[in-house]
Design a protein around this motif. Structure first.
Motif, PDB file in Angstrom:
ATOM      1  N   UNK A 215      -3.497  53.775 -12.739  1.00 16.91           N
ATOM      2  CA  UNK A 215      -4.592  54.041 -11.797  1.00 16.91           C
ATOM      3  C   UNK A 215      -5.939  54.231 -12.487  1.00 16.91           C
ATOM      4  N   UNK A 216      -5.956  54.156 -13.821  1.00 16.51           N
ATOM      5  CA  UNK A 216      -7.206  54.285 -14.563  1.00 16.51           C
ATOM      6  C   UNK A 216      -7.632  52.974 -15.225  1.00 16.51           C
ATOM      7  N   UNK A 217      -6.843  51.923 -15.023  1.00 13.73           N
ATOM      8  CA  UNK A 217      -7.028  50.716 -15.825  1.00 13.73           C
ATOM      9  C   UNK A 217      -7.753  49.592 -15.097  1.00 13.73           C
ATOM     10  N   UNK A 218      -8.573  48.869 -15.883  1.00 14.07           N
ATOM     11  CA  UNK A 218      -9.136  47.600 -15.435  1.00 14.07           C
ATOM     12  C   UNK A 218      -8.912  46.584 -16.554  1.00 14.07           C
ATOM     13  N   UNK A 219      -9.576  45.435 -16.456  1.00 21.40           N
ATOM     14  CA  UNK A 219      -9.264  44.362 -17.398  1.00 21.40           C
ATOM     15  C   UNK A 219      -9.556  44.721 -18.848  1.00 21.40           C
ATOM     16  N   UNK A 220     -10.400  45.695 -19.092  1.00 22.48           N
ATOM     17  CA  UNK A 220     -10.682  46.108 -20.466  1.00 22.48           C
ATOM     18  C   UNK A 220      -9.432  46.669 -21.153  1.00 22.48           C
ATOM     19  N   UNK A 221      -8.528  47.234 -20.377  1.00 22.40           N
ATOM     20  CA  UNK A 221      -7.312  47.842 -20.931  1.00 22.40           C
ATOM     21  C   UNK A 221      -6.057  46.988 -20.691  1.00 22.40           C
ATOM     22  N   UNK A 222      -6.249  45.708 -20.378  1.00 19.66           N
ATOM     23  CA  UNK A 222      -5.105  44.867 -20.027  1.00 19.66           C
ATOM     24  C   UNK A 222      -4.096  44.764 -21.173  1.00 19.66           C
ATOM     25  N   UNK A 223      -4.556  44.561 -22.393  1.00 18.59           N
ATOM     26  CA  UNK A 223      -3.631  44.457 -23.524  1.00 18.59           C
ATOM     27  C   UNK A 223      -2.865  45.764 -23.728  1.00 18.59           C
TER      28      UNK A 223
END
Length: 244
Positions: A215-223
């Motif tokens: 619930x805190x993630x977007x594409x910056x944290x995909x990896x």
């Protein structure tokens, strides 16, 4: 023998289940194992051999070798030790914590380990992600959706390529209505939508190997998400194996 899976999607396990059937018949005929012991060792052997690709490109050679080892250890009254030693030697902590997550770096839903992950959900009678009354087995049998947890349209518009968004660690079975609700939003956005998450729970996340911080993630944290989910999928498969 009761099956450890229940859907035609898993029919590609032919070489593993073929040897499993041979093993089952051997244990029935040539040992004093009771039915529970026969089922336990047969199921564990099928799963171990599939996870480790024990029979590789030449199944018949592997079958012959293992049958000789079975007969030799049985004649020496060391069959239990043989099973335990082979399983322990192959399914080490390093395998579960490093090798298996690395083997989940793949795109195809034909991947053996992805299918075993689905088996683990069916065996555990897991509910489909974000659902209250639908089980994963129901969604699979009803030809439901394999959803991208990070929606592919969302990743595509942020510069990700097909081989990046089509990762098995980004797949989860969900219902069509839930898929439509999620749309092309980032996880951190749709996980804040009360309608989408009305049946969300920590238990449901664990059953579907969903990282706690989704619930805190977007594409910056995909990896980061992919790495964490692969570890969780491996943990679920390990629990499945240990339950057999």
């Amino acid at each position: 023998m009761r099956k450890i899976y229940l859907h035609k999607r898993f029919d590609s396990f032919d070489s593993y289940t073929n040897f499993g059937y041979i093993l089952y018949l051997y244990l029935k005929k040539y040992t004093n194992f009771n039915n529970d012991e026969i089922e336990k060792y047969t199921k564990q052997w099928i799963l171990m051999s599939a996870l480790t690709k024990r029979y590789g490109s030449s199944p018949e050679t592997g079958f012959d070798k293992d049958l000789r080892l079975l007969a030799e250890n049985n004649s020496n009254n060391q069959l239990v030790e043989f099973f335990n030693d082979v399983i322990t030697d192959n399914l080490t902590d390093e395998f579960w914590n490093l090798t298996l997550p690395n083997n989940l770096v793949a795109q195809t839903t034909q991947l053996t380990n992805w299918r075993i992950f689905q088996m683990s959900q069916i065996h555990a009678k897991s509910h489909a992600w974000l659902e209250k009354d639908k089980f994963t087995a129901d969604i699979i049998n009803e030809q439901g959706n394999i959803h991208h947890i990070f929606p592919k349209a969302y990743l595509r518009k942020n510069g990700f390529k097909q081989n990046e968004y089509n990762q098995v660690a980004n797949y989860v079975w969900i219902t069509q209505p839930r898929n439509l609700e999620i749309g092309d939003r980032a996880p951190k956005d749709y996980m804040k939508d009360p309608e989408t998450t009305k049946y969300h729970s920590g238990e449901n996340d664990q059953a579907n190997a969903i990282p706690k911080d989704l619930n805190e993630l977007d594409y910056h944290q995909y990896d980061h998400f992919l790495n964490e989910r692969r570890k969780l999928m491996a943990q679920n498969i390990r629990r499945f194996f240990n339950s057999l």
